[in-house]
Write a protein that holds these residues in place. Structure first.
Motif, short mmCIF file in Angstrom:
data_model
loop_
_atom_site.label_atom_id
_atom_site.label_comp_id
_atom_site.label_asym_id
_atom_site.label_seq_id
_atom_site.Cartn_x
_atom_site.Cartn_y
_atom_site.Cartn_z
N HIS A 108 -18.01 2.85 -9.41
CA HIS A 108 -18.14 2.31 -8.01
C HIS A 108 -17.43 2.43 -7.02
O HIS A 108 -17.45 1.70 -6.04
N LYS A 109 -17.04 3.77 -6.87
CA LYS A 109 -16.51 4.06 -5.75
C LYS A 109 -15.30 3.41 -5.22
O LYS A 109 -15.19 2.91 -4.02
N VAL A 110 -14.39 3.15 -6.08
CA VAL A 110 -13.14 2.39 -5.64
C VAL A 110 -12.21 3.34 -5.03
O VAL A 110 -12.43 4.68 -5.44
N ALA A 111 -11.38 2.63 -4.31
CA ALA A 111 -10.51 3.73 -3.41
C ALA A 111 -9.15 3.90 -4.20
O ALA A 111 -8.18 4.76 -3.73
N GLY A 112 -9.00 3.43 -5.23
CA GLY A 112 -7.80 3.55 -6.21
C GLY A 112 -7.73 2.71 -7.57
O GLY A 112 -8.62 1.90 -7.56
N TYR A 113 -6.74 2.96 -8.26
CA TYR A 113 -6.43 2.36 -9.56
C TYR A 113 -5.16 2.17 -9.84
O TYR A 113 -4.35 3.12 -10.18
N LEU A 114 -4.66 1.19 -9.89
CA LEU A 114 -3.39 0.69 -10.17
C LEU A 114 -3.18 -0.25 -11.50
O LEU A 114 -4.04 -0.84 -11.67
N VAL A 115 -2.39 0.37 -12.41
CA VAL A 115 -2.04 -0.10 -13.89
C VAL A 115 -0.95 -1.49 -13.46
O VAL A 115 0.03 -0.68 -13.25
N LYS A 116 -0.95 -2.50 -14.03
CA LYS A 116 0.04 -3.34 -14.16
C LYS A 116 0.92 -3.05 -15.10
O LYS A 116 0.38 -2.86 -16.27
N SER A 119 4.90 -1.11 -8.91
CA SER A 119 6.04 -0.98 -8.19
C SER A 119 5.56 -1.23 -6.59
O SER A 119 4.29 -1.10 -6.35
N ILE A 120 6.35 -1.36 -5.91
CA ILE A 120 6.10 -1.61 -4.39
C ILE A 120 5.79 0.05 -4.00
O ILE A 120 4.64 -0.25 -3.35
N ALA A 121 6.36 1.04 -4.30
CA ALA A 121 5.93 2.12 -4.04
C ALA A 121 4.46 2.61 -4.32
O ALA A 121 3.68 3.23 -3.62
N ALA A 122 3.78 2.24 -5.63
CA ALA A 122 2.67 2.33 -5.97
C ALA A 122 1.67 1.58 -5.09
O ALA A 122 0.60 2.31 -4.69
N VAL A 123 1.97 0.47 -4.98
CA VAL A 123 1.02 -0.42 -3.93
C VAL A 123 1.06 0.14 -2.67
O VAL A 123 -0.06 0.34 -2.05
N LYS A 124 1.99 0.63 -2.17
CA LYS A 124 2.12 1.09 -0.79
C LYS A 124 1.40 2.54 -0.73
O LYS A 124 0.50 2.47 0.12
N LYS A 125 1.59 3.35 -1.74
CA LYS A 125 0.74 4.49 -1.81
C LYS A 125 -0.52 4.33 -1.79
O LYS A 125 -1.60 5.00 -1.36
N SER A 126 -0.99 3.24 -2.71
CA SER A 126 -2.68 3.17 -2.87
C SER A 126 -3.00 2.51 -1.58
O SER A 126 -4.23 2.85 -1.39
N ALA A 130 -6.16 4.32 0.48
CA ALA A 130 -7.27 3.64 0.62
C ALA A 130 -7.63 3.66 2.03
O ALA A 130 -8.99 3.69 2.55
N LEU A 131 -6.69 3.45 2.83
CA LEU A 131 -6.85 3.43 4.49
C LEU A 131 -6.48 4.54 5.11
O LEU A 131 -6.86 4.66 6.42
N LYS A 132 -6.12 5.68 4.56
CA LYS A 132 -5.97 7.14 5.11
C LYS A 132 -4.98 6.68 6.48
O LYS A 132 -5.27 7.28 7.10
N VAL A 133 -3.75 6.30 6.04
CA VAL A 133 -2.65 6.06 6.83
C VAL A 133 -1.58 6.25 6.17
O VAL A 133 -1.26 6.26 4.94
N THR A 134 -0.44 6.23 7.04
CA THR A 134 0.97 6.26 6.54
C THR A 134 1.65 5.09 7.14
O THR A 134 1.93 4.94 8.02
N LEU A 135 2.14 4.33 5.89
CA LEU A 135 2.84 2.93 6.50
C LEU A 135 4.35 3.40 6.63
O LEU A 135 4.86 3.85 5.98
N PRO A 136 4.89 2.69 7.51
CA PRO A 136 6.46 2.73 7.75
C PRO A 136 7.57 2.23 6.70
O PRO A 136 6.80 1.61 5.71
#
Length: 136
Positions: A108-116, A119-126, A130-136
């Motif tokens: 379905h062309k998802v941008a990522g897959y996180l397994v519950k 972590s904060i780091a995993a959510v941030k990285k995903s 997905a947005l092709k950005v670097t968050l502060p």
């Protein structure tokens, strides 16, 4: 990405578990996304309505929910007649790490897959991927 750009990111969280929505909301706020830019829905049908209303930057969506599941939600988004909606990045957020679910999501062309649990780091990285950005 500047703080100003970060404040423009809108995240929609679709999960049938209120506790999961609350937990992920807290993680997103810790990443720096303002509470006013966080939206949620308890099922795929409400999630689709919110997607059309809010036009989120990214969606975090559970796979297994009562009624329509997360993959059904993604299929409806991808077939939306509005190009911006059809291109919405969706990250699956699920406890299902089975190969079948992962492959179905990729189909379905998802941008990522996180397994519950996540972590904060995993959510941030995903979100960054997905947005092709670097968050502060």
């Amino acid at each position: 990405m500047s703080d100003n750009e970060l404040r423009r990111i809108k995240v929609l969280l679709i999960d049938d578990e209120p506790f999961i929505r609350l937990t992920i909301r807290q993680i997103l706020m810790q990443i720096g996304i303002p509470p006013s830019n966080l939206y949620d829905a308890g099922d795929a049908t409400a999630g689709l309505a919110e997607t059309l209303r809010v036009r989120p930057s990214v969606v975090l969506c559970d796979i297994h929910m009562p009624g329509d599941d997360g993959l059904s939600y993604v299929a409806k988004v991808r077939s939306a007649p509005i190009p911006d909606v059809a291109a919405t990045p969706v990250v699956m957020l699920t406890s299902d790490s089975g190969e079948e679910a992962v492959m179905a999501a990729k189909g379905h062309k998802v941008a990522g897959y996180l397994v519950k649990p996540v972590s904060i780091a995993a959510v941030k990285k995903s979100i960054e991927r997905a947005l092709k950005v670097t968050l502060p």
